[in-house]
Design an enzyme around this catalytic site. Structure first.
Site, PDB file in Angstrom:
ATOM      1  CE  LYS A  87      40.382  46.695  44.912  1.00 37.53           C
ATOM      2  NZ  LYS A  87      39.115  46.241  45.515  1.00 37.53           N
ATOM      3  CD  GLU A 128      30.212  45.719  43.796  1.00 37.55           C
ATOM      4  OE1 GLU A 128      30.748  46.332  44.735  1.00 37.55           O
ATOM      5  OE2 GLU A 128      30.843  45.328  42.792  1.00 37.55           O
TER       6      GLU A 128
END
EC number: 5.4.4.2
Length: 391
Positions: free
Chosen positions: A147, A197
């Protein structure tokens, strides 16, 4: 370009001065006054209590106490690349405030500032960004990397200096449940944002983290909106991207905690513009840990860089035509007792006089669509564009 940038905001109190730190969260909300000492030591290896970063931090806390600051806190930002200088400082004092009262006052704020945008530039442009995504997606289909998180910027120039305090009020009104922050920088600029977050919160020996990875655009229709969330929760591509993050975090946190609780499946959380996959971590830290050792241990997570970290950051360096600096880093605070809270520096902007830089990123895996990632980053950029009135 001659685009109108009108601020229709409400005022019930004076706006925050540009040289004051502001942090608003469900755990603790406060502002600061003055600056006892700046701290620009790079946070590299900051997860170790014996690192230069942690040793100098402890010495600075001791100096502050010796000068009569009873409960010193270190506040500010750490860049995406912890080898770069930190933007931290110990204020002379700090003042708590009620998050609920601030949410209400921001909705009533009536002061306005009208600005004109004289230049607006996407970095990179759409065609180049989509080429970057295609290249990264191809690489994630190889053994080299699983990723990669790629980001893009928007640079805006206005016809007059921007009042960051006015923008902060509007940001809170539009994003009342985010982790809202206003960080004064040494160059006179401000880092402003509404992060969704939580990287790391530590209170006593207990800690928590809520990593996000995988997102979908909110819909104005309630039924369609819920369907979008359910599709995200069932998305194989997004679940794979999310699991790369949570597995990497579990591996490093296990060694630094005596307890660690992680759900087996992610849950959905929302911001005004996006659905996110989220997994709440809860644990009990080992005795030598503080909020910044754990934050530095995790930062940057695969949600901001990719996986494996070294290979992903190499791809980022090759493909992104800019230095992220503070973007994709962490913002927050740590006190001298080891408590603290650090959030990821996303949904944010850097302001300095009449210059604005916005940032957004997206996780790239083999199934990523170049156009889809351009659109996803556009939705993420809309958080701050809406604050400026540029929809």
């Amino acid at each position: 370009m001659d685009t109108s940038l009108a601020e229709e905001v409400q005022q019930t109190m004076a706006t925050l001065a540009p040289n004051r730190f502001f942090f608003m969260s469900p755990y603790r909300s406060f502002t600061t006054s003055g600056c006892f000492a700046r701290f620009d030591e790079p946070a590299v290896n900051g997860d170790s209590p014996d690192s230069p970063f942690q040793q100098k931090l402890a010495a600075l806390f001791a100096d502050a106490k010796a000068q009569g600051i009873k409960n010193p806190v270190m506040v500010g930002a750490i860049p995406f690349d912890p080898r770069q200088p930190s933007s931290l400082y110990i204020p002379e004092s700090w003042q708590s405030f009620s998050r609920q009262e601030k949410q209400a006052s921001a909705r009533r704020f009536t002061r306005s500032q009208s600005l004109n945008v004289v230049e607006r530039q996407a970095i990179p442009e759409q065609t180049t960004f989509e080429q970057m995504v295609a290249r990264a997606a191809a690489l994630t289909a190889t053994p080299q990397v699983d990723k990669v998180v790629l980001s893009r910027l928007i640079d805006i120039t206005t016809d007059a200096a921007i009042d960051s305090g006015v923008l902060l009020e509007r940001l809170i009104a539009q994003n009342p449940v985010s982790y809202n922050f206003h960080v004064p920088l040494a160059d006179g600029g401000v880092l402003l944002g509404a992060s969704p977050e939580l990287l790391l919160r530590k209170d006593g020996e207990r800690f928590s983290s809520i990593p996000l990875a995988g997102s979908a655009r909110r819909q104005p229709d309630e039924v369609l909106d819920r369907e979008a969330g359910n599709r995200l929760l069932a998305s194989e591509k997004d679940r794979h991207e999310h699991e790369l993050v949570t597995q990497a975090m579990k591996e490093v946190l296990r060694e630094r905690s005596s307890e660690l609780h992680v759900p087996s499946s992610p849950q959905l959380i929302t911001t005004p513009t996006l659905w996110h996959l989220a997994t709440p971590f809860e644990g009990k830290a080992n005795s030598q840990e503080n909020a910044l050792t754990l934050a530095c241990l995790l930062h940057p997570t695969p949600a901001l860089s990719g996986f494996p970290h070294q290979a992903a950051t190499q791809v980022i360096a090759e493909l992104e035509p800019f230095d992220r600096e503070l973007f994709g880093g962490i913002v927050g605070w740590c006190d001298s007792e080891g408590n603290g809270e650090w959030v990821v520096t996303i949904r944010c902007a850097k302001l300095r006089e009449n210059q604005v830089r916005l940032f957004a990123g997206a996780g790239i895996v083999p199934a990523s669509s170049p156009l889809g990632e351009w659109r996803e980053t556009g939705v993420k950029l809309s958080t701050m564009l809406n604050v400026f009135g540029l929809h």
